[in-house]
Design a protein around this motif. Structure first.
Motif, PDB file in Angstrom:
ATOM      1  N   HIS A 114       0.815  -1.315   0.007  1.00 33.40           N
ATOM      2  CA  HIS A 114       0.574  -0.333   0.005  1.00 33.40           C
ATOM      3  C   HIS A 114       1.220   1.128   0.162  1.00 33.40           C
ATOM      4  N   ARG A 115       1.828   0.963  -0.421  1.00 33.28           N
ATOM      5  CA  ARG A 115       3.019   1.926  -0.472  1.00 33.28           C
ATOM      6  C   ARG A 115       2.634   3.130  -1.313  1.00 33.28           C
ATOM      7  N   ASP A 116       1.639   3.640  -2.252  1.00 33.40           N
ATOM      8  CA  ASP A 116       1.339   4.594  -2.716  1.00 33.40           C
ATOM      9  C   ASP A 116      -0.194   5.696  -1.575  1.00 33.40           C
ATOM     10  N   ALA A 117      -0.611   4.709  -1.118  1.00 32.40           N
ATOM     11  CA  ALA A 117      -1.470   4.912   0.790  1.00 32.40           C
ATOM     12  C   ALA A 117      -1.321   6.070   1.193  1.00 32.40           C
ATOM     13  N   LEU A 118       0.875   5.103   1.216  1.00 31.25           N
ATOM     14  CA  LEU A 118       1.055   5.165   3.247  1.00 31.25           C
ATOM     15  C   LEU A 118       2.387   6.265   3.140  1.00 31.25           C
ATOM     16  N   ALA A 119       2.962   5.982   1.923  1.00 33.17           N
ATOM     17  CA  ALA A 119       4.213   6.903   2.035  1.00 33.17           C
ATOM     18  C   ALA A 119       3.729   8.471   1.197  1.00 33.17           C
ATOM     19  N   PRO A 120       4.566   9.591   1.519  1.00 30.16           N
ATOM     20  CA  PRO A 120       5.121   9.730   2.436  1.00 30.16           C
ATOM     21  C   PRO A 120       5.088   9.876   3.899  1.00 30.16           C
ATOM     22  N   PRO A 168       9.058   4.795   4.036  1.00 30.12           N
ATOM     23  CA  PRO A 168      10.247   3.371   3.022  1.00 30.12           C
ATOM     24  C   PRO A 168      11.419   3.206   3.280  1.00 30.12           C
ATOM     25  N   VAL A 169      11.942   4.089   3.353  1.00 33.40           N
ATOM     26  CA  VAL A 169      13.837   3.671   3.347  1.00 33.40           C
ATOM     27  C   VAL A 169      13.777   3.412   4.378  1.00 33.40           C
ATOM     28  N   GLY A 170      13.424   3.824   5.885  1.00 33.77           N
ATOM     29  CA  GLY A 170      13.432   3.835   7.143  1.00 33.77           C
ATOM     30  C   GLY A 170      12.598   2.468   7.802  1.00 33.77           C
ATOM     31  N   ASP A 171      11.863   2.617   6.918  1.00 33.44           N
ATOM     32  CA  ASP A 171      10.484   1.423   7.310  1.00 33.44           C
ATOM     33  C   ASP A 171       9.799   1.927   9.095  1.00 33.44           C
ATOM     34  N   LEU A 172       9.666   3.629   8.640  1.00 35.06           N
ATOM     35  CA  LEU A 172       9.242   3.441   9.478  1.00 35.06           C
ATOM     36  C   LEU A 172       7.900   4.207   9.388  1.00 35.06           C
ATOM     37  N   LEU A 182      -7.956   4.380  18.500  1.00 36.04           N
ATOM     38  CA  LEU A 182      -8.280   3.974  18.085  1.00 36.04           C
ATOM     39  C   LEU A 182      -7.395   3.272  16.323  1.00 36.04           C
ATOM     40  N   LEU A 183      -7.614   4.506  15.686  1.00 35.36           N
ATOM     41  CA  LEU A 183      -6.032   4.098  15.186  1.00 35.36           C
ATOM     42  C   LEU A 183      -5.186   5.000  15.381  1.00 35.36           C
ATOM     43  N   HIS A 184      -4.341   4.313  14.570  1.00 34.99           N
ATOM     44  CA  HIS A 184      -2.367   4.620  14.511  1.00 34.99           C
ATOM     45  C   HIS A 184      -1.696   5.380  13.513  1.00 34.99           C
ATOM     46  N   SER A 185      -2.224   4.607  12.850  1.00 33.87           N
ATOM     47  CA  SER A 185      -2.377   4.324  10.939  1.00 33.87           C
ATOM     48  C   SER A 185      -3.266   4.230   9.848  1.00 33.87           C
ATOM     49  N   PRO A 186      -3.161   4.251   9.206  1.00 34.87           N
ATOM     50  CA  PRO A 186      -4.347   4.153   8.191  1.00 34.87           C
ATOM     51  C   PRO A 186      -3.886   2.545   7.737  1.00 34.87           C
ATOM     52  N   VAL A 187      -3.052   1.522   8.118  1.00 39.70           N
ATOM     53  CA  VAL A 187      -2.360   0.566   7.823  1.00 39.70           C
ATOM     54  C   VAL A 187      -4.128  -0.194   8.221  1.00 39.70           C
ATOM     55  N   GLN A 188      -3.977   0.309   9.349  1.00 39.52           N
ATOM     56  CA  GLN A 188      -5.773  -0.446  10.638  1.00 39.52           C
ATOM     57  C   GLN A 188      -6.790   0.162   9.869  1.00 39.52           C
ATOM     58  N   ILE A 189      -6.829   0.434   9.036  1.00 41.19           N
ATOM     59  CA  ILE A 189      -8.165   1.009   8.391  1.00 41.19           C
ATOM     60  C   ILE A 189      -8.338   0.111   7.252  1.00 41.19           C
ATOM     61  N   LEU A 190      -7.234  -0.370   6.373  1.00 41.14           N
ATOM     62  CA  LEU A 190      -7.576  -1.471   5.237  1.00 41.14           C
ATOM     63  C   LEU A 190      -6.592  -2.755   6.169  1.00 41.14           C
ATOM     64  N   HIS A 191      -6.754  -2.944   7.372  1.00 40.31           N
ATOM     65  CA  HIS A 191      -6.570  -3.836   8.112  1.00 40.31           C
ATOM     66  C   HIS A 191      -7.313  -3.297   9.552  1.00 40.31           C
ATOM     67  N   PRO A 192      -8.797  -4.263  10.022  1.00 43.49           N
ATOM     68  CA  PRO A 192      -9.112  -3.286  10.876  1.00 43.49           C
ATOM     69  C   PRO A 192      -8.885  -4.543  12.328  1.00 43.49           C
TER      70      PRO A 192
END
Length: 295
Positions: free
Chosen positions: A36-42, A47-51, A224-234
């Motif tokens: 989901h790089r397009d949605a999450l970065a930057p 992605p460089v440091g995986d942070l 309840l959410l720290h990152s959009p990745v938790q919307i994609l994977h609730p």
């Protein structure tokens, strides 16, 4: 932002790379971030440091002549051992609020969605060696379950994390002594269009604030959410959730309602635009809709 008759101000204290992505949301497989790089970065992932990239920020609502502050940050001069970002921090939330036209005496209500250190710090400030309420005229709305759990009655979180005692003593107990606290539980409507709702899991009393005005809706979801990745994977909880299973159930429920009712989702720590619409996705999950700056 403007939502119906509500003006929403975002006051950012700090934004940047925080923790390794896999540490912040350990239940998400490493490849998911890259998928989901397009949605999450930057804005949400480096992605460089995986942070994971997050923000420390406070939200201000102006509605019906009332000023409401949501989750006033980390605070200054706090003993927060083990956390270099929070420990003895010297930030400038009052100055940033002033530049946005909000003086401490103007604030009518302070909402703590839960009682973790980065949501209660500016509840108080130091005056001649004593912690006193930063917003002297405000009513502070605290979840009763968190106040009990993190306070002396609950052994300051059962003593599992010594910092919980420090947080309560410098950022919560002074409010009680000043008589500024209103404890609530379940559902608490404290003004027209403003309703707090308990969604336990992240902490025993963690909550969301629902805002409705003129047919527009938003839900301020705290941690309840720290990152959009938790919307994609609730189903994926953060490393800070005390009850990950319960937190995941609450997250699915809140996101489902947001998708059904076109509520703008406003988490405490998202970088980038800071708020996003949510859509139902095939297979029963969720997808990211437009961000607040692209609506």
């Amino acid at each position: 932002m403007v939502l119906g008759d509500v003006e929403i101000l975002r006051v950012v204290e700090w934004r940047g790379a925080f923790l390794p992505a896999g540490d912040l949301v350990p239940d998400v497989a490493p490849g998911v971030w890259a998928d989901h790089r397009d949605a999450l970065a930057p804005d949400h992932w480096d992605p460089v440091g995986d942070l994971a990239v997050v923000a420390l920020q406070t939200w201000v609502l102006r509605i019906g002549g009332m000023t409401v502050l949501i989750d006033p940050g980390v605070g200054n001069g706090r003993e927060r051992p083990g956390n270099p970002l929070f420990h003895m921090r010297e930030g400038d939330l009052p100055g940033r609020l002033a530049r946005a036209g909000v003086r401490p005496e103007d604030v009518d209500v302070v909402v703590n969605t839960h009682l973790h250190a980065d949501h209660v710090g500016w509840n108080t400030h130091d005056v001649d060696g004593e912690w006193v309420p930063t917003f002297p005229n405000a009513r502070y709305l605290l979840p009763a379950a968190d106040d009990a759990y993190f306070g002396p009655a609950g052994g300051y979180g059962g003593g599992a994390h010594p910092v919980d005692r420090l947080v309560h003593e410098d950022s919560v107990a002074p409010l009680h002594r000043a008589g500024r606290v209103r404890l609530w539980e379940g559902v608490h409507r404290f003004a027209d269009g403003l309703t707090l709702e308990s969604v336990p899991g992240h902490t025993p009393g963690s909550s969301v604030l629902r805002v409705e005005s003129g047919g527009d809706r938003a839900v301020f979801v705290g941690d309840l959410l720290h990152s959009p990745v938790q919307i994609l994977h609730p189903g994926a909880a953060s490393c800070f959730c005390l009850d990950p299973v319960r937190a995941a159930a609450g997250r699915r429920r809140v996101l489902g309602r947001a998708a059904d009712r076109s509520e703008l989702v406003v988490p405490a720590h998202f970088g980038g635009a800071g708020a996003v619409e949510v859509r139902h996705a095939p297979g029963g999950g969720f997808a990211l809709g437009p961000w607040a700056d692209r609506r």
